[in-house]
Design a protein around this motif. Structure first.
Motif, PDB file in Angstrom:
ATOM      1  N   LYS A   1       5.545   3.688   2.319  1.00  0.00           N
ATOM      2  CA  LYS A   1       6.192   4.897   2.835  1.00  0.00           C
ATOM      3  C   LYS A   1       6.557   4.742   4.306  1.00  0.00           C
ATOM      4  O   LYS A   1       7.603   5.241   4.758  1.00  0.00           O
TER       5      LYS A   1
ATOM      6  N   GLN B   1      10.441   2.514  -6.187  1.00  0.00           N
ATOM      7  CA  GLN B   1       8.986   2.562  -6.247  1.00  0.00           C
ATOM      8  C   GLN B   1       8.385   1.178  -6.124  1.00  0.00           C
ATOM      9  O   GLN B   1       9.033   0.162  -6.365  1.00  0.00           O
TER      10      GLN B   1
ATOM     11  N   THR C   1       0.855  -1.188   0.000  1.00  0.00           N
ATOM     12  CA  THR C   1       0.000   0.000   0.000  1.00  0.00           C
ATOM     13  C   THR C   1       0.892   1.239   0.000  1.00  0.00           C
ATOM     14  O   THR C   1       2.052   1.185   0.434  1.00  0.00           O
ATOM     15  N   ASP C   2       0.350   2.358  -0.471  1.00  0.00           N
ATOM     16  CA  ASP C   2       1.125   3.598  -0.452  1.00  0.00           C
ATOM     17  C   ASP C   2       1.560   3.933   0.978  1.00  0.00           C
ATOM     18  O   ASP C   2       2.709   4.309   1.222  1.00  0.00           O
TER      19      ASP C   2
ATOM     20  N   SER D   1      -5.742   3.680   2.426  1.00  0.00           N
ATOM     21  CA  SER D   1      -4.711   3.249   1.489  1.00  0.00           C
ATOM     22  C   SER D   1      -4.915   1.786   1.104  1.00  0.00           C
ATOM     23  O   SER D   1      -4.728   1.397  -0.050  1.00  0.00           O
TER      24      SER D   1
ATOM     25  N   LYS E   1       3.668   9.682  -6.189  1.00  0.00           N
ATOM     26  CA  LYS E   1       3.612   9.764  -4.731  1.00  0.00           C
ATOM     27  C   LYS E   1       4.189   8.529  -4.060  1.00  0.00           C
ATOM     28  O   LYS E   1       4.568   8.582  -2.894  1.00  0.00           O
ATOM     29  N   ALA E   2       4.245   7.400  -4.754  1.00  0.00           N
ATOM     30  CA  ALA E   2       4.832   6.186  -4.180  1.00  0.00           C
ATOM     31  C   ALA E   2       6.205   5.914  -4.779  1.00  0.00           C
ATOM     32  O   ALA E   2       6.657   4.784  -4.819  1.00  0.00           O
TER      33      ALA E   2
ATOM     34  N   TYR F   1      -5.595   0.245  -2.599  1.00  0.00           N
ATOM     35  CA  TYR F   1      -4.718  -0.824  -3.097  1.00  0.00           C
ATOM     36  C   TYR F   1      -5.534  -2.010  -3.607  1.00  0.00           C
ATOM     37  O   TYR F   1      -5.290  -2.527  -4.700  1.00  0.00           O
TER      38      TYR F   1
END
Length: 276
Positions: free
Chosen positions: A14, A79, A9-10, A220, A59-60, A224
């Motif tokens: 992160k 990424q 997931t983003d 998130s 963003k990812a 996903y």
């Protein structure tokens, strides 16, 4: 309810690899992928969300500026992605850290090395490529000799990593095992019971999240799952079309199954439909 986050997931990606407090996790992971002369001594993130170009899509993706143990500087684009035209996008994305090195005034065009590292929770492109869990790609000439040593792509197709706990031999194996199975763990396996992974598990434990972090993660996770479902549907539709063409071309069921992974019963169903 899972005990640990989904790292694809983003939010999860992160949390593990994109926060200043967890730089040691990222350094340890990347050092398993990078050559000896580019082992990382330190790194700095560039916040791509503040960039004007493609901020939503990127963003990812982490632009990571690294300093090697030798003192040399280099860049890692890291990424996780679930997108169409993945190879095209990968090549396009590396143009960002390339062009951002341009200097005003007199400049000799000397570039810092760039590594593009992608952790994929899907299998991409043609059937023969599904056999390769890890692909290390560089620019080579017609004889297979390295032409340019400053641009490298490293792709990890995580669905193809199938080692069991007793088969893990290297630190790289352990990281892949951790990422592949994190969401399903309910405790730290003995093979991963060492400081760097203890910290990774602690970072990924949902019980340690604030209410806001928990909510952000849940959102998130929904995004996903929706995207994964859409992509799996697209892949299945593509395989069905390939199977139909192969049937019309006279291919047998064994070969069609090998090339598409469609069940034999479904292939027979397609044959019957095409005869109507």
């Amino acid at each position: 309810m899972a005990k640990y986050i989904n790292p694809y997931t983003d939010f999860g990606f992160k949390k593990l690899f994109g926060e200043e407090a967890n730089k040691d996790l990222l350094i340890d992971f990347l050092n398993q992928l990078l050559p000896a002369h580019h082992q990382i001594a330190d790194l700095n993130f560039r916040n791509v969300e503040n960039l004007a170009d493609l901020s939503a899509e990127r963003k990812a993706i982490f632009d990571i500026h690294c300093k090697a143990l030798s003192g040399e500087r280099f860049i890692v684009e890291m990424q996780k992605a679930k997108v169409k035209y993945f190879k095209d996008r990968s090549l396009f994305y590396v143009t960002f850290p390339i062009r951002e090195q341009a200097q005003t005034g007199e400049w000799n065009f000397r570039l810092e090395p760039i590594y593009f590292v992608a952790i994929l929770d899907f299998e991409y492109d043609e059937a023969e490529e599904r056999r390769k869990f890890r692909r290390d790609v560089a620019l080579k000439d017609q004889d297979g000799d390295l032409f340019f040593d400053k641009l490298h792509f490293k792709f990890l197709q995580m669905p193809l990593f199938n080692k069991k706990e007793n088969e893990l031999k290297t630190k790289f194996d352990k990281w892949c095992y951790f990422l592949k199975n994190l969401e399903s763990f309910d405790h730290i396996p003995n093979i991963l019971n060492e400081p760097i992974f203890q910290k990774a598990f602690g970072t990924a434990e949902l019980a340690s999240f604030t209410a806001q972090q928990r909510d952000n993660y849940e959102q998130s996770l929904i995004q996903y799952r929706d995207l994964k479902s859409a992509l799996e549907t697209a892949v299945e539709e593509r395989e069905v079309e390939i199977a139909k063409r192969m049937i019309l071309a006279g291919s047998d069921n064994d070969f069609i199954n090998q090339m598409t992974d469609l069940p034999f019963g479904y292939i027979e169903k397609l044959r019957a439909e095409l005869k109507k």
